[in-house]
Design a protein around this motif. Structure first.
Motif, PDB file in Angstrom:
ATOM      1  N   GLN A  35      -5.224  28.721  36.538  1.00 50.23           N
ATOM      2  CA  GLN A  35      -6.187  28.732  35.432  1.00 50.23           C
ATOM      3  C   GLN A  35      -5.820  29.811  34.412  1.00 50.23           C
ATOM      4  O   GLN A  35      -5.896  29.601  33.191  1.00 50.23           O
ATOM      5  N   GLN A  57      -6.399  20.823  27.471  1.00 48.89           N
ATOM      6  CA  GLN A  57      -7.153  19.835  28.262  1.00 48.89           C
ATOM      7  C   GLN A  57      -6.969  20.097  29.761  1.00 48.89           C
ATOM      8  O   GLN A  57      -7.904  19.977  30.547  1.00 48.89           O
ATOM      9  N   LYS A  58      -5.750  20.465  30.164  1.00 51.85           N
ATOM     10  CA  LYS A  58      -5.529  20.797  31.577  1.00 51.85           C
ATOM     11  C   LYS A  58      -6.341  22.023  31.992  1.00 51.85           C
ATOM     12  O   LYS A  58      -6.889  22.079  33.097  1.00 51.85           O
ATOM     13  N   TYR A  59      -6.381  23.000  31.082  1.00 54.65           N
ATOM     14  CA  TYR A  59      -7.170  24.211  31.382  1.00 54.65           C
ATOM     15  C   TYR A  59      -8.652  23.870  31.574  1.00 54.65           C
ATOM     16  O   TYR A  59      -9.293  24.330  32.529  1.00 54.65           O
ATOM     17  N   LEU A  60      -9.196  23.045  30.679  1.00 51.53           N
ATOM     18  CA  LEU A  60     -10.609  22.670  30.796  1.00 51.53           C
ATOM     19  C   LEU A  60     -10.864  21.880  32.074  1.00 51.53           C
ATOM     20  O   LEU A  60     -11.882  22.075  32.757  1.00 51.53           O
ATOM     21  N   SER A  61      -9.955  20.971  32.409  1.00 51.34           N
ATOM     22  CA  SER A  61     -10.120  20.158  33.617  1.00 51.34           C
ATOM     23  C   SER A  61     -10.109  21.032  34.871  1.00 51.34           C
ATOM     24  O   SER A  61     -10.947  20.880  35.755  1.00 51.34           O
ATOM     25  N   LEU A  62      -9.171  21.977  34.932  1.00 48.32           N
ATOM     26  CA  LEU A  62      -9.096  22.865  36.099  1.00 48.32           C
ATOM     27  C   LEU A  62     -10.325  23.770  36.182  1.00 48.32           C
ATOM     28  O   LEU A  62     -10.865  24.008  37.270  1.00 48.32           O
ATOM     29  N   SER A  63     -10.789  24.278  35.030  1.00 49.26           N
ATOM     30  CA  SER A  63     -11.971  25.132  35.023  1.00 49.26           C
ATOM     31  C   SER A  63     -13.185  24.375  35.539  1.00 49.26           C
ATOM     32  O   SER A  63     -13.982  24.906  36.328  1.00 49.26           O
ATOM     33  N   ASP A  64     -13.340  23.104  35.073  1.00 45.46           N
ATOM     34  CA  ASP A  64     -14.472  22.295  35.553  1.00 45.46           C
ATOM     35  C   ASP A  64     -14.371  22.074  37.055  1.00 45.46           C
ATOM     36  O   ASP A  64     -15.370  22.103  37.778  1.00 45.46           O
ATOM     37  N   SER A  65     -13.150  21.815  37.544  1.00 44.08           N
ATOM     38  CA  SER A  65     -12.955  21.582  38.981  1.00 44.08           C
ATOM     39  C   SER A  65     -13.332  22.814  39.800  1.00 44.08           C
ATOM     40  O   SER A  65     -14.025  22.717  40.815  1.00 44.08           O
ATOM     41  N   SER A 105     -17.094  23.296  39.799  1.00 51.24           N
ATOM     42  CA  SER A 105     -17.766  22.350  40.705  1.00 51.24           C
ATOM     43  C   SER A 105     -17.630  22.794  42.158  1.00 51.24           C
ATOM     44  O   SER A 105     -18.573  22.706  42.935  1.00 51.24           O
TER      45      SER A 105
END
Length: 935
Positions: free
Chosen positions: A270, A294-302, A305
């Motif tokens: 991240q 976009q990858k950063y946002l996806s990993l942060s959301d993961s 969660s």
């Protein structure tokens, strides 16, 4: 830097468990296995790990495995820290430190202090973190713990780094580096190189930072420490971004990302992904920048969660545990209610007896006072007649004698007045603890009933001592001999003082002859002699001291009783006065020990009644020894015919003055969190343990209650935590309530806090002194608890009204305000400092607290009490007020006003301005301009 030293904390705890594994089997082996299992499950199954660790702690305590108990607290500190329950982690650390310190385990104690410092740093309690590491440093230097000393210096460097104090951070990391080099510890050197690189990077000394990062990478590459290498690559990417060398930054950011994906470290991945969009955008690779963003946002959301799922699971487990505990508490309360109803009748009888005895005592005191006045009047008349019949020379001599007599009478009056004040204090506090449970609604609990019985017995013993002294003064005391086992009687009497000695952690020894012959003696008088000597010895001996009772019985010489202690002792000039009635070595309001000055005077009267002797030998700080000699009757034929077998009058249970329980008196003050502001915070300063505990219990449902046992302790707590209101006794050790009030009102930090004084000194002079020093309320003992609560609520209401006044007169009109007191001056100083930095967007709460010379919490509590705003809200409020003033000046653009008020983002300025004034800045300026034009 946090990750590396978080790993260091876990390393310390892992070493601890390994040391424990070397201990022998049996019960110890079971505890060891539980601790090992809990350590394995800490990261994967924290709830199960916590349950196993608590079971190990209970097993160690039950079987008196002190070292294992310390290890259990050590593991609990780690578990609580990983669960983010930092308050519990700190409590476990303190318990472990107390045990290891008592066992003399210097290395274990040092490691626990290091761990506690790291936890405090995570909580951003930087002063506490520094104090913990300094304690560890003292131990490490004393015992030559070189490895621990290097870790301590590294921790101190990190703390100062967090506080942006880079010079101190650099100093401590250099010390740590020297130790690692001397030990040949390459990994320690690598970590320190990395930390030094971060400091130089923050100081914008990029060449030095680059050198230290490369040294760190060389060591980590050699040891294949991929996690540390990824961190260093990310920091190097930040360094090259700062130098605008985005191509080099891209190389290192990509290396960090590759390693993070290789070792599946999501947090490191991240971090790397957060840097790549900025680098690609700077290089003109907009498409790559968008992909990485976009990858950063996806990993942060993961990751977010996953954290939420873990928190939900933890909350469910805690809820089930709380449900079970709640059911157990309900069953326990029902049982206590049944037991309380059975003992209520006995309690009421004890109260009635105490009331009757109190009335008798008051009657006796009034009669004795009238008799003393009559005697003084008679002496004065005789002196006047004598003066008239003498010559001028004799008149001169008589005048001198009269002056001497007058001084003696005044001294006696002062002694009697002090005695009445002390005896009033001795009666009012027990009466308060008897009346308080009766005055509240609902049933009286078993614990309250025991408390009332103890204090009723205490009153009864005081009344009996007064009556015995009165009988001795009138020559009415007589001996009533009884034939029984004297040594057995002394042994039984001494036995009842064991709870008092155990409560104070004293070494209590009883040395009595082995033979137990039948002897004629007065059991009641002998019991009172032994009781007063032993109770004084235990009272004046500090915790950890020694008290000894020794007796020698010889039919030819009599009975010799020797009571010795290792207490405070007394100077030789005062030893002849301690047997005087009403005399006390320390009669001030700050005396450390309670008492009426009756016990030793009564003991002397009883010894004289036996035709015996009593003497004392003592030195200050070296203890005292009392030796009593009593003659014995040669045989039973010389005694009256009504001689009979003695029946002990001591009774069952502990002595009247013994404490309720040891744990009640030794309870430590709980950690108070700043975030918990649902209830007003009270500080209770009361030196009587039972009254302190009772008031805390009764007030805790309505308020957050802090407590202290002495005035100086209360002053430190008040300055540190800034409570909403303070309740203080007056007569206390070291610092009395008057001195505490004066210090509070003279200090800018605490001058706004209302003070209620509780005391047995309910005279007009004491009230006047308390009010002159600034106390808001004065409540005499005994008092009704509901009245105390009503006064607290009234003062808090008044404080809220005063807060609105300051907000209106000082904050809304910060110049030319008519309010001229200490609180207004504080607010004006705060506003002046903000005005001096109004155009600096970087000016924040930390800078304001440094300018004010206060801690962050002290500034927050003070501003919250005066304006009902936090420090950050207050700064923003003043900025917006100044912006409004600028907008009122015709021709000032909104953007320029925003920058001059410390806002660099116009949209954020408009949003905050509308929240405060209800309109946008441009609309506000138009309204003011139109109003000016109309005028």
């Amino acid at each position: 830097m946090d990750l590396r030293f978080g790993i260091l904390l876990c390393l310390f705890l892992h070493v601890q468990c390994a040391l424990l594994s070397a201990q022998p089997g049996g019960v110890q082996g079971k505890v060891r296995k539980q601790l090992d299992r809990a350590g394995e499950l800490t990261s994967s199954q924290p709830e199960q790990a916590l349950a196993i660790a608590l079971a190990a702690l209970k097993g160690a305590q039950t079987n008196h495995l002190t070292f294992s108990e310390g290890k259990a607290y050590q593991l609990l500190a780690r578990i609580y820290a990983e669960r983010s329950e930092y308050t519990k982690a700190l409590e476990a650390s303190k318990s472990g430190i107390a045990i290891f310190d008592r066992l003399g385990e210097a290395k274990e104690t040092c490691r626990m202090y290091i761990g506690m410092g790291i936890i405090n740093r995570y909580l951003q309690l930087y002063p506490a973190a520094i104090e913990s590491n300094l304690q560890a440093e003292s131990i490490a230097k004393k015992h030559s713990l070189t490895f621990q000393l290097a870790a301590i210096y590294g921790n101190l460097g990190n703390i100062y780094f967090d506080q942006l104090d880079y010079n101190h951070a650099l100093e401590y990391h250099q010390k740590s580096l020297q130790i690692h080099k001397s030990m040949g510890d390459e990994q320690g050197m690598g970590n320190t190189f990395h930390n030094l690189g971060m400091i130089y990077r923050m100081q914008k000394q990029y060449d030095k930072a680059l050198d230290y990062y490369n040294r760190s990478l060389a060591i980590d590459s050699k040891k294949n420490n991929l996690g540390n290498m990824a961190i260093s690559y990310s920091d190097l990417a930040r360094l090259y971004i700062a130098r605008n060398d985005f191509r080099e930054a891209l190389v290192y950011a990509q290396k960090s990302l590759d390693i993070a994906r290789k070792i599946d470290a999501k947090a490191l991945e991240q971090t790397a992904l957060s840097l790549l969009p900025l680098i690609h955008a700077a290089l003109g690779n907009q498409a790559a920048a968008l992909v990485h963003h976009q990858k950063y946002l996806s990993l942060s959301d993961s990751l977010h969660s996953a954290d939420l799922s873990k928190q939900i699971a933890d909350m469910q487990a805690r809820y089930q545990t709380e449900q079970k505990n709640r059911e157990l508490r309900i069953q326990r309360l029902r049982l206590q209610a049944q037991q309380a109803s059975l003992s209520q009748q006995r309690t009421l009888i004890a109260v009635l007896i105490a009331f009757v005895l109190l009335c008798a005592l008051i009657g006796y005191l009034l009669f004795n006072r009238y008799k003393l006045r009559q005697r003084n009047l008679k002496l004065s008349l005789e002196n006047e007649q004598y003066q008239l019949s003498q010559t001028l020379q004799l008149r001169k001599e008589e005048n001198e004698l009269l002056l001497t007599e007058t001084a003696n009478i005044k001294q006696m009056d002062r002694v009697k007045s002090q005695f009445f004040a002390n005896i009033s204090h001795e009666f009012r506090t027990p009466l308060q603890l008897i009346l308080a449970p009766l005055q509240k609604q609902g049933n009286i609990s078993r614990e309250e009933a025991h408390m009332m019985e103890r204090n009723a017995n205490r009153l009864l013993r005081l009344v009996n001592q007064l009556l015995d002294l009165a009988k001795a003064e009138m020559g009415m005391l007589t001996l009533h001999y009884q034939w029984d086992n004297l040594i057995g009687f002394l042994r039984q009497t001494a036995l009842y003082f064991e709870p008092m000695a155990n409560a104070k952690k004293l070494l209590y020894q009883v040395d009595l002859p082995a033979s137990e012959p039948l002897v004629a003696y007065d059991a009641d008088k002998l019991e009172k002699i032994v009781y007063n000597l032993l109770s004084n010895a235990i009272k004046f001996t500090p915790s950890g001291g020694k008290v000894t009772l020794r007796a020698e019985l010889d039919h030819s010489t009599g009975l010799r009783i020797i009571v010795s202690d290792s207490g405070v002792g007394m100077p030789e000039p005062l030893q002849n006065r301690i047997f005087d009635r009403f005399y006390q070595i320390d009669s001030s309001q700050t005396r450390a020990f309670e008492g009426s000055g009756l016990g030793l005077a009564l003991t002397k009267e009883l010894v004289d009644l036996h035709d015996g002797s009593i003497r004392v030998t003592s030195l200050p700080e070296s203890g005292s020894t009392f030796e009593v000699w009593l003659p014995l009757k040669a045989d039973a034929t010389s005694l009256p015919n009504e001689l009979h077998r003695m029946v002990s009058t001591i009774g069952s249970g502990e002595p009247a003055d013994s404490p309720a329980t040891t744990t009640d008196l030794l309870t430590k003050q709980e950690q108070v969190e700043l975030a918990q502001e649902d209830k007003p915070t009270l500080l209770l300063v009361e030196d009587h343990p039972e009254l302190n505990q009772y008031l805390r219990h009764e007030l805790s449902d309505r308020f957050q209650v802090l407590h202290a046992m002495q005035g100086d302790e209360g002053l430190l707590v008040a300055r540190s935590l800034i409570p909403d209101l303070i309740i203080s006794d007056i007569m206390m050790p070291v610092m009395d309530g008057f001195s505490l009030t004066r210090h509070l009102k003279e200090d800018d930090l605490t001058s706004h806090i209302p003070v209620i004084l509780l005391t047995a000194k309910d005279d007009l002079d004491s009230r006047m002194e308390g009010f002159e020093l600034g106390a808001e309320q004065y409540l005499g003992k005994p008092f009704v608890l509901d009245e105390l609560v009503a006064r607290i609520n009234s003062l808090l209401t008044q404080r809220n009204l005063l807060r609105k006044k300051y907000s209106r007169e000082v904050v809304l009109q910060p110049t030319g305000t008519p309010v001229r007191d200490r609180e207004a001056e504080f607010l004006e100083k705060t506003i002046r400092i903000i005005d001096e930095h109004i155009a600096e967007e970087s000016f924040n709460v930390e800078m304001l607290q440094q300018e004010m010379g206060m801690s962050r919490m002290q500034l927050h509590r003070k501003l919250k009490a005066l304006t009902d705003q936090s420090a950050s809200d207050f700064i923003r409020y003043i900025r917006l007020q100044r912006a409004a003033d600028l907008l009122r000046q015709s021709g000032s653009p909104v953007a320029e006003v925003a920058y001059q008020s410390g806002f660099n983002h116009l949209s954020y300025f408009s949003k905050c301005f509308k929240e405060q004034f209800g309109v946008l800045p441009s609309e506000f300026a138009k309204q003011k301009n139109s109003n000016s034009a109309e005028v």
